[in-house]
Design a protein around this motif. Structure first.
Motif, PDB file in Angstrom:
ATOM      1  N   TRP A   1      56.532  40.191   5.097  1.00  0.00           N
ATOM      2  CA  TRP A   1      56.762  41.523   4.525  1.00  0.00           C
ATOM      3  C   TRP A   1      55.452  42.237   4.213  1.00  0.00           C
ATOM      4  O   TRP A   1      55.287  43.414   4.522  1.00  0.00           O
ATOM      5  CB  TRP A   1      57.612  41.402   3.257  1.00  0.00           C
ATOM      6  CG  TRP A   1      59.055  41.684   3.521  1.00  0.00           C
ATOM      7  CD1 TRP A   1      60.043  40.782   3.740  1.00  0.00           C
ATOM      8  CD2 TRP A   1      59.663  42.978   3.618  1.00  0.00           C
ATOM      9  NE1 TRP A   1      61.231  41.420   3.972  1.00  0.00           N
ATOM     10  CE2 TRP A   1      61.024  42.768   3.900  1.00  0.00           C
ATOM     11  CE3 TRP A   1      59.194  44.277   3.504  1.00  0.00           C
ATOM     12  CZ2 TRP A   1      61.924  43.818   4.066  1.00  0.00           C
ATOM     13  CZ3 TRP A   1      60.082  45.314   3.671  1.00  0.00           C
ATOM     14  CH2 TRP A   1      61.422  45.090   3.946  1.00  0.00           C
ATOM     15  N   VAL A   2      54.532  41.511   3.589  1.00  0.00           N
ATOM     16  CA  VAL A   2      53.239  42.135   3.262  1.00  0.00           C
ATOM     17  C   VAL A   2      52.512  42.529   4.546  1.00  0.00           C
ATOM     18  O   VAL A   2      51.930  43.615   4.646  1.00  0.00           O
ATOM     19  CB  VAL A   2      52.389  41.172   2.412  1.00  0.00           C
ATOM     20  CG1 VAL A   2      50.983  41.728   2.234  1.00  0.00           C
ATOM     21  CG2 VAL A   2      53.037  40.959   1.051  1.00  0.00           C
ATOM     22  N   ALA A   3      52.573  41.638   5.546  1.00  0.00           N
ATOM     23  CA  ALA A   3      51.918  41.947   6.820  1.00  0.00           C
ATOM     24  C   ALA A   3      52.547  43.186   7.444  1.00  0.00           C
ATOM     25  O   ALA A   3      51.842  44.034   8.010  1.00  0.00           O
ATOM     26  CB  ALA A   3      52.022  40.756   7.766  1.00  0.00           C
ATOM     27  N   ALA A   4      53.885  43.304   7.343  1.00  0.00           N
ATOM     28  CA  ALA A   4      54.560  44.469   7.906  1.00  0.00           C
ATOM     29  C   ALA A   4      54.108  45.743   7.202  1.00  0.00           C
ATOM     30  O   ALA A   4      53.857  46.771   7.836  1.00  0.00           O
ATOM     31  CB  ALA A   4      56.076  44.308   7.781  1.00  0.00           C
ATOM     32  N   LEU A   5      53.981  45.668   5.879  1.00  0.00           N
ATOM     33  CA  LEU A   5      53.531  46.837   5.111  1.00  0.00           C
ATOM     34  C   LEU A   5      52.134  47.259   5.556  1.00  0.00           C
ATOM     35  O   LEU A   5      51.869  48.434   5.825  1.00  0.00           O
ATOM     36  CB  LEU A   5      53.536  46.494   3.614  1.00  0.00           C
ATOM     37  CG  LEU A   5      52.817  47.472   2.697  1.00  0.00           C
ATOM     38  CD1 LEU A   5      53.464  48.837   2.750  1.00  0.00           C
ATOM     39  CD2 LEU A   5      52.799  46.961   1.273  1.00  0.00           C
ATOM     40  N   LEU A   6      51.237  46.267   5.672  1.00  0.00           N
ATOM     41  CA  LEU A   6      49.862  46.592   6.057  1.00  0.00           C
ATOM     42  C   LEU A   6      49.813  47.129   7.483  1.00  0.00           C
ATOM     43  O   LEU A   6      49.050  48.048   7.789  1.00  0.00           O
ATOM     44  CB  LEU A   6      48.967  45.362   5.905  1.00  0.00           C
ATOM     45  CG  LEU A   6      48.822  44.874   4.459  1.00  0.00           C
ATOM     46  CD1 LEU A   6      47.962  43.632   4.401  1.00  0.00           C
ATOM     47  CD2 LEU A   6      48.228  45.966   3.581  1.00  0.00           C
ATOM     48  N   ALA A   7      50.647  46.562   8.363  1.00  0.00           N
ATOM     49  CA  ALA A   7      50.655  47.036   9.748  1.00  0.00           C
ATOM     50  C   ALA A   7      51.153  48.471   9.820  1.00  0.00           C
ATOM     51  O   ALA A   7      50.716  49.247  10.672  1.00  0.00           O
ATOM     52  CB  ALA A   7      51.532  46.122  10.616  1.00  0.00           C
ATOM     53  N   ALA A   8      52.062  48.845   8.915  1.00  0.00           N
ATOM     54  CA  ALA A   8      52.597  50.207   8.933  1.00  0.00           C
ATOM     55  C   ALA A   8      51.571  51.220   8.451  1.00  0.00           C
ATOM     56  O   ALA A   8      51.677  52.402   8.734  1.00  0.00           O
ATOM     57  CB  ALA A   8      53.851  50.286   8.060  1.00  0.00           C
ATOM     58  N   ILE A   9      50.562  50.738   7.712  1.00  0.00           N
ATOM     59  CA  ILE A   9      49.537  51.650   7.200  1.00  0.00           C
ATOM     60  C   ILE A   9      48.534  52.018   8.296  1.00  0.00           C
ATOM     61  O   ILE A   9      47.997  53.116   8.322  1.00  0.00           O
ATOM     62  CB  ILE A   9      48.802  51.000   6.001  1.00  0.00           C
ATOM     63  CG1 ILE A   9      49.750  50.899   4.810  1.00  0.00           C
ATOM     64  CG2 ILE A   9      47.569  51.791   5.619  1.00  0.00           C
ATOM     65  CD1 ILE A   9      49.158  50.167   3.628  1.00  0.00           C
ATOM     66  N   LEU A  10      48.308  51.081   9.230  1.00  0.00           N
ATOM     67  CA  LEU A  10      47.238  51.279  10.207  1.00  0.00           C
ATOM     68  C   LEU A  10      47.317  52.592  10.988  1.00  0.00           C
ATOM     69  O   LEU A  10      46.292  53.231  11.202  1.00  0.00           O
ATOM     70  CB  LEU A  10      47.193  50.090  11.187  1.00  0.00           C
ATOM     71  CG  LEU A  10      46.604  48.805  10.625  1.00  0.00           C
ATOM     72  CD1 LEU A  10      46.533  47.745  11.698  1.00  0.00           C
ATOM     73  CD2 LEU A  10      45.230  49.056  10.049  1.00  0.00           C
ATOM     74  N   PRO A  11      48.511  53.029  11.469  1.00  0.00           N
ATOM     75  CA  PRO A  11      48.496  54.249  12.288  1.00  0.00           C
ATOM     76  C   PRO A  11      48.496  55.550  11.490  1.00  0.00           C
ATOM     77  O   PRO A  11      48.582  56.616  12.091  1.00  0.00           O
ATOM     78  CB  PRO A  11      49.794  54.150  13.108  1.00  0.00           C
ATOM     79  CG  PRO A  11      50.550  52.985  12.605  1.00  0.00           C
ATOM     80  CD  PRO A  11      49.860  52.447  11.407  1.00  0.00           C
ATOM     81  N   LEU A  12      48.387  55.506  10.174  1.00  0.00           N
ATOM     82  CA  LEU A  12      48.575  56.722   9.378  1.00  0.00           C
ATOM     83  C   LEU A  12      47.586  57.829   9.731  1.00  0.00           C
ATOM     84  O   LEU A  12      47.927  59.001   9.728  1.00  0.00           O
ATOM     85  CB  LEU A  12      48.462  56.411   7.871  1.00  0.00           C
ATOM     86  CG  LEU A  12      49.607  55.590   7.280  1.00  0.00           C
ATOM     87  CD1 LEU A  12      49.505  55.566   5.768  1.00  0.00           C
ATOM     88  CD2 LEU A  12      50.945  56.167   7.698  1.00  0.00           C
TER      89      LEU A  12
END
Lengths: 219, 190
Positions: A58-69
């Motif tokens: 879950w934490v990895a998913a959250l961080l991955a979602a931040i990358l393309p911002l």
């Protein structure tokens, strides 16, 4: 409707891996790298990994979602796309809603796929994996909505990317609490709440993002 | 084409500086306005106010008809070939431009980021004509264009006015206008 489809087509070309501005496989690889590194860091204790692995994903998913911002709105504002859409009477709300859908499509389904090898790396069992996948399905639209709101709010700021990452994290806490919490209890309640938060965020995001883009355009 | 564009007592503030105030004019079909003045006097801001992209500090703008804007920013995806970048706007606008006349016919397979300054300006003009809007707002349309290109823009504007359109051209360069007048923006400096 054709307007929305035309916009969506362009957004998907820009955001999907292997096309457009490129490097969009990075969030996925980042996600897998975290899942791979975690067992090295905490040691080969299978029981511990199985208990904490879901939360790590879950934490990895959250961080991955931040990358393309940083690629969500800043380039379009700089190149004048936002102005040209406004001149054609296309509302910022529609553009933001379409961008949110494209953003989710570019990382949500991929993360759910990548959660399969990741859960194998962490030794999760079938039941946990099922709750994890359902949780990601319920929670990633909310992560996309938060990302879109924050990216729109920070679009005119220098160093906005780093700030965006920081701002997303507290807003994502409810999703994490209920989404990852469902892993511990195995219950439906957490998933339902997680989906409800996602729906609420997705409903707010076009209006919040649209207002933010308009404000940035005036600046 | 029936269009009109009028400004009533416009003022513009950028930061804590008022750039101009008391700007009023009315343009009916077939008329153009050439806004002149040195850099920084507020020409681009005036264009953006007229386009509805910037809120005026005071006053109001009335537009009858859609507005099209050409400024320094191209609004194309830089990595796409010119043809596909234009196709995106054509799908939204439902019209297309005569690329042959603009000298772009040979460039449709060239990615936008490889185009020269003048070619980029011509591409923006292609988007403008494809849009088919009655009100043209051109911010420094001659920048980067060669003599032939400048003549082409002047001919395009003349044709647009002939068809009943309206145009506002902000440029510090001379711009040949058959049916228009010049508006010296520094006269209205605050």
């Amino acid at each position: 409707m054709t307007t929305a489809l035309t916009l969506l087509r362009r957004d998907l070309v820009l955001l999907l891996p292997g096309s457009g501005r490129g490097s969009t496989l990075l969030p996925l690889l980042f996600f897998l790298a975290v899942a791979m590194l975690f067992p090295f860091a905490v040691g080969p204790d299978a029981a511990l990994l199985a208990r904490t692995g879901g939360g790590v994903i879950w934490v990895a998913a959250l961080l991955a979602a931040i990358l393309p911002l940083d690629r969500l709105f800043a380039p379009d504002l700089g190149t004048g796309f936002v102005d040209q859409l406004a001149l054609r009477g296309i509302s910022e709300e529609l553009a933001v809603a379409v961008r949110m859908l494209a953003h989710w499509l570019s990382f949500g389904p991929l993360l759910m796929l990548a959660a399969l090898p990741a859960s194998a790396l962490l030794g999760l069992d079938g039941a946990t994996l099922r709750v994890l996948e359902l949780g990601l399905l319920a929670g990633t639209p909310g992560l996309a909505a938060i990302g879109v709101i924050i990216a729109a709010l920070t679009v005119g700021l220098r160093g906005g990317t780093a700030l965006a990452g920081l701002l997303v994290i507290p807003l994502a806490v409810p999703l994490l609490v209920f989404g990852a919490g469902a892993l511990a209890t195995g219950g439906q309640g957490g998933l339902t709440l997680c989906a409800a938060i996602s729906l609420l965020l997705a409903a707010i995001a076009p209006f919040a993002g649209g207002a933010a883009i308009r404000a940035a355009r005036e600046g | 084409m029936d269009a009109c564009l009028s400004a009533l007592d416009l003022a513009c503030r950028r930061g804590d500086r008022v750039l101009f105030r008391g700007v009023s004019f009315a343009l009916e079909s077939g008329k153009a306005l050439h806004v002149t003045g040195p850099n920084g006097c507020g020409k681009s801001s005036l264009i953006r106010i007229l386009a509805g992209l910037l809120r005026p500090f005071a006053g109001s703008v009335e537009r009858a008809g859609a507005a099209a804007l050409v400024d320094g920013r191209l609004a194309f995806d830089e990595h796409l070939p010119l043809g596909r970048a234009l196709a995106f706007w054509e799908r939204l606008d439902g019209g297309s431009a005569d690329l042959e006349a603009l000298g772009l016919a040979d460039l449709i397979d060239v990615p936008v980021r490889y185009l020269s300054t003048g070619q980029r300006k011509r591409a923006a003009l292609a988007r403008l004509t494809g849009q088919g809007a009655p009100i043209w707002l051109l911010d420094e349309p001659l920048n980067g264009l060669d003599a032939a290109g400048a003549a082409l823009v002047e001919a395009m504007v003349a044709e647009h006015l002939g068809a009943g359109g309206v145009a506002v051209i902000a440029s510090h360069q001379p711009f040949a206008l058959a049916s228009g007048r010049t508006f010296h923006l520094p006269d209205h400096a605050a």
